[in-house]
Structures are given as structure tokens and as C-alpha cells.
Design a protein around this motif. Structure first.
Motif, PDB file in Angstrom:
ATOM      1  N   PHE A 142       0.841  -1.195   0.000  1.00 32.83           N
ATOM      2  CA  PHE A 142       0.000   0.000   0.000  1.00 32.83           C
ATOM      3  C   PHE A 142       0.874   1.244   0.000  1.00 32.83           C
ATOM      4  O   PHE A 142       2.054   1.200   0.370  1.00 32.83           O
ATOM      5  N   SER A 143       0.280   2.345  -0.417  1.00 34.67           N
ATOM      6  CA  SER A 143       0.895   3.669  -0.301  1.00 34.67           C
ATOM      7  C   SER A 143       0.020   4.513   0.608  1.00 34.67           C
ATOM      8  O   SER A 143      -1.198   4.530   0.452  1.00 34.67           O
ATOM      9  N   LYS A 144       0.641   5.203   1.563  1.00 35.37           N
ATOM     10  CA  LYS A 144      -0.090   6.150   2.408  1.00 35.37           C
ATOM     11  C   LYS A 144       0.165   7.545   1.837  1.00 35.37           C
ATOM     12  O   LYS A 144       1.313   7.971   1.677  1.00 35.37           O
ATOM     13  N   MET A 145      -0.929   8.267   1.518  1.00 32.45           N
ATOM     14  CA  MET A 145      -0.825   9.563   0.862  1.00 32.45           C
ATOM     15  C   MET A 145      -1.797  10.539   1.500  1.00 32.45           C
ATOM     16  O   MET A 145      -2.708  10.128   2.248  1.00 32.45           O
ATOM     17  N   HIS A 146      -1.621  11.823   1.215  1.00 33.71           N
ATOM     18  CA  HIS A 146      -2.603  12.791   1.683  1.00 33.71           C
ATOM     19  C   HIS A 146      -2.623  14.008   0.763  1.00 33.71           C
ATOM     20  O   HIS A 146      -1.661  14.316   0.067  1.00 33.71           O
ATOM     21  N   GLY A 147      -3.765  14.683   0.774  1.00 31.61           N
ATOM     22  CA  GLY A 147      -3.929  15.971   0.116  1.00 31.61           C
ATOM     23  C   GLY A 147      -4.408  16.969   1.141  1.00 31.61           C
ATOM     24  O   GLY A 147      -5.543  16.874   1.628  1.00 31.61           O
ATOM     25  N   LEU A 148      -3.544  17.888   1.553  1.00 36.77           N
ATOM     26  CA  LEU A 148      -3.859  18.890   2.572  1.00 36.77           C
ATOM     27  C   LEU A 148      -4.312  18.257   3.889  1.00 36.77           C
ATOM     28  O   LEU A 148      -5.151  18.792   4.602  1.00 36.77           O
ATOM     29  N   GLY A 149      -3.762  17.080   4.211  1.00 39.77           N
ATOM     30  CA  GLY A 149      -4.096  16.426   5.472  1.00 39.77           C
ATOM     31  C   GLY A 149      -5.256  15.464   5.385  1.00 39.77           C
ATOM     32  O   GLY A 149      -5.510  14.710   6.329  1.00 39.77           O
ATOM     33  N   ASN A 150      -5.990  15.469   4.275  1.00 43.53           N
ATOM     34  CA  ASN A 150      -7.031  14.461   4.019  1.00 43.53           C
ATOM     35  C   ASN A 150      -6.290  13.216   3.531  1.00 43.53           C
ATOM     36  O   ASN A 150      -5.723  13.216   2.438  1.00 43.53           O
ATOM     37  N   ASP A 151      -6.248  12.142   4.357  1.00 42.44           N
ATOM     38  CA  ASP A 151      -5.305  11.066   4.086  1.00 42.44           C
ATOM     39  C   ASP A 151      -5.964   9.803   3.549  1.00 42.44           C
ATOM     40  O   ASP A 151      -7.130   9.512   3.805  1.00 42.44           O
TER      41      ASP A 151
ATOM     42  N   SER B  22       3.253   9.875   1.854  1.00 41.98           N
ATOM     43  CA  SER B  22       3.841   9.854   3.197  1.00 41.98           C
ATOM     44  C   SER B  22       4.799   8.675   3.378  1.00 41.98           C
ATOM     45  O   SER B  22       5.918   8.839   3.836  1.00 41.98           O
ATOM     46  N   TYR B  23       4.344   7.473   3.021  1.00 47.48           N
ATOM     47  CA  TYR B  23       5.200   6.290   3.155  1.00 47.48           C
ATOM     48  C   TYR B  23       4.540   5.117   2.436  1.00 47.48           C
ATOM     49  O   TYR B  23       3.377   5.194   2.026  1.00 47.48           O
ATOM     50  N   ARG B  24       5.298   4.021   2.302  1.00 43.00           N
ATOM     51  CA  ARG B  24       4.771   2.788   1.721  1.00 43.00           C
ATOM     52  C   ARG B  24       4.990   1.643   2.706  1.00 43.00           C
ATOM     53  O   ARG B  24       5.858   1.700   3.563  1.00 43.00           O
ATOM     54  N   GLY B  25       4.166   0.614   2.581  1.00 45.77           N
ATOM     55  CA  GLY B  25       4.286  -0.534   3.470  1.00 45.77           C
ATOM     56  C   GLY B  25       3.523  -1.715   2.920  1.00 45.77           C
ATOM     57  O   GLY B  25       3.050  -1.714   1.774  1.00 45.77           O
ATOM     58  N   THR B  26       3.405  -2.761   3.731  1.00 46.38           N
ATOM     59  CA  THR B  26       2.637  -3.942   3.372  1.00 46.38           C
ATOM     60  C   THR B  26       1.818  -4.385   4.579  1.00 46.38           C
ATOM     61  O   THR B  26       2.110  -4.020   5.717  1.00 46.38           O
ATOM     62  N   PHE B  27       0.772  -5.162   4.304  1.00 45.26           N
ATOM     63  CA  PHE B  27      -0.024  -5.740   5.383  1.00 45.26           C
ATOM     64  C   PHE B  27      -0.496  -7.126   4.956  1.00 45.26           C
ATOM     65  O   PHE B  27      -0.495  -7.466   3.774  1.00 45.26           O
ATOM     66  N   GLU B  28      -0.921  -7.915   5.917  1.00 46.05           N
ATOM     67  CA  GLU B  28      -1.445  -9.256   5.668  1.00 46.05           C
ATOM     68  C   GLU B  28      -2.957  -9.161   5.490  1.00 46.05           C
ATOM     69  O   GLU B  28      -3.674  -8.760   6.410  1.00 46.05           O
ATOM     70  N   TRP B  29      -3.437  -9.478   4.276  1.00 46.79           N
ATOM     71  CA  TRP B  29      -4.859  -9.317   3.968  1.00 46.79           C
ATOM     72  C   TRP B  29      -5.743 -10.064   4.954  1.00 46.79           C
ATOM     73  O   TRP B  29      -6.765  -9.538   5.408  1.00 46.79           O
TER      74      TRP B  29
END
Length: 269
Positions: free
Chosen positions: A5-14, A258-265
């Protein structure tokens, strides 16, 4: 199954963005979206975004609010997706096809055309959407605009003085709005500047709402209160909104990864 996944935001709306354009993911459900959006036990976000292949555009963007409900459009997420994609693209959404174009500090988005008919908002019964004869606790005679999703807009003397966290849920769930509604309170600063706060359906108070900025600016332009290009200041920062002569809305503003990561579905299914 490990998912990136990628964690992103636009003006703090994440947003949490999942890219399934080349490799399919298990079916997204409201329960999984809600679990991933949870800020204590999940990744945490206002909206979960899933990118998928499209037969009518360059790709499809699906949008799930914090409560797990799937919605039609998200302006801030559109800018984030433009940044992630890295080049101009046509993007299919449930609210229609939009155009995105990344820039050095964010993106510009062709948000399509606004809709004003009462049944396009939609409302439960016919009303003049330019000045609706309804009110809630001092918020009166709003306008309504659909810019891919439904918005109700109130012009007030001081947007910061409105207890939006209290009145927002009441208006969102009012029977007048059969698909619920995003609630905007705005102050006209001058002919080129609007201050705005938004209660977003399925999310709550948000630092920024791109479709809310578009809807509010277009309603102010429709009423002759501002010029056809205006700056909209939200708690998270500024957006530039243009309502062009071809009736299309263009929104320009920042977006950030903001950052990237992974998770277990299986942990969230």
C-alpha cells in the motif's frame, strides 16, 4: 496474502492506496475497508482507494470512506492518484470519468461538470437548489451541488464559529438527502477567496475536501459572490478552483506520499 500500500494525503485528508491494476486483489468489502481505515487497529485513513483496470479509461479508482461505505468521488484522492501514476490520465470513478495531471507540487484535476437538478443531488423532493428554503439550528437557505457526490453549502459570517461537529451528523442523515450528504460551511472573504470547513459523510470533520471545495466555489460563482476562479482555504491548506466556460471544473492543489508498506490481507478480512 501480503499486500502493498501507499499512504498519501492531500492537505491532510489522508488515504491508503491499493494498486490492483496489474495484479488483482481479493474482493474489497465495506468490512475490510473499515478495518484498514481504523486508526487504532488498522493502517488508518479518511478514505481507502483501490486502483483497478478500466475498459473506458486509463484505470478505475474506487473510493471507500472511513466507515466502509463506497462513494462516488474524492477530489483530494484524485490528486494523490495523479501523483502516484506520474503522468496525465483519464480515471473512471463511480461519479464519472475525470482527468488528472500531476505537477511539481501536486496535481490538477478536471472534475467534470456540476449538477444542480434536485433529483441529481439527489434530494427527496423538488427544491430550488440555488436557495433551498430549509434550515438546521441557524444554518439556513443552503445551496446544493453534485460534483460526483452530493454537497449542501451554507454561507455564514464565520465558518470557524459553526459547531459543525454537532450539526454535521444531523444534516448528513436528514431524510431530505436519501444518499446522505457532505455538509459545507463557508465564508466569503472577497471576490477571489473563500474559507471553508467540511463535515464529510462517512468520515466526519476533515482537514480538506476537494469535492467540497469544488461544490462550494461553484455555488458561490453561481450566486455571483466570487469570480469564476477562486482560492478555497480549508483547515489543511489552499485549493484553486476554476469553473470554466465549457462548464467543467478544474481543481489544482498539493498532494503528498507519506510512506509505503505492506499488510497481511487475512488480518483484516
Amino acid at each position: 496474502m501480503r499486500v502493498a500500500f501507499s499512504k498519501m494525503h492531500g492537505l491532510g485528508n489522508d488515504f491508503v492506496v491499493l494498486d490492483a491494476r496489474e495484479e488483482a486483489l481479493p474482493a474489497m468489502t465495506s468490512a475490510v475497508a473499515r478495518a484498514l481505515a481504523d486508526r487504532r487497529e488498522g493502517i488508518g485513513c479518511d478514505q481507502l482507494i483501490v486502483l483497478e483496470p478500466s475498459v473506458s479509461a486509463d484505470f478505475r479508482m474506487r473510493i471507500f470512506n472511513h466507515d466502509g461505505g463506497e462513494v462516488e468521488a474524492c477530489g483530494n484522492a484524485s490528486r494523490a492518484v495523479a501523483l502516484l501514476h506520474g503522468s496525465p490520465a483519464r480515471v473512471e470513478t463511480s461519479g464519472g470519468t475525470i482527468g488528472v495531471e500531476p505537477s511539481e507540487d501536486g496535481a490538477s484535476v478536471d472534475m467534470g461538470t456540476p449538477r444542480f437538478d434536485w433529483d441529481a443531488i439527489p434530494l427527496a423532493y423538488p427544491l430550488d437548489t440555488a436557495s433551498m428554503p430549509v434550515g438546521w439550528d441557524g444554518l439556513e437557505t443552503p445551496g446544493a451541488v453534485n460534483v460526483g457526490n452530493p454537497h449542501v453549502i451554507f454561507f455564514v459570517e464565520d465558518a470557524d464559529a459553526v459547531a459543525l461537529e454537532e450539526i454535521g451528523p444531523t444534516i448528513e442523515h436528514d431524510p431530505l438527502f436519501p444518499q446522505r450528504v457532505n455538509v459545507n460551511v463557508a465564508t466569503i472573504v472577497d471576490r477571489t477567496h473563500i474559507r471553508l470547513r467540511v463535515w464529510e459523510r462517512g468520515v466526519g470533520l476533515t482537514r480538506a475536501c476537494g469535492t467540497g471545495a469544488c461544490a462550494t466555489a461553484v455555488h458561490a460563482m453561481r450566486r455571483g459572490l466570487v469570480e469564476r476562479e477562486a482560492r478555497v482555504t480549508l483547515p489543511g491548506g489552499d485549493l484553486r478552483i476554476e469553473w470554466n466556460e465549457d462548464n467543467r471544473i478544474r481543481m489544482t492543489g498539493p498532494a503528498t506520499e507519506s510512506y509505503r508498506g505492506t499488510f497481511e490481507w487475512d488480518h483484516f478480512a
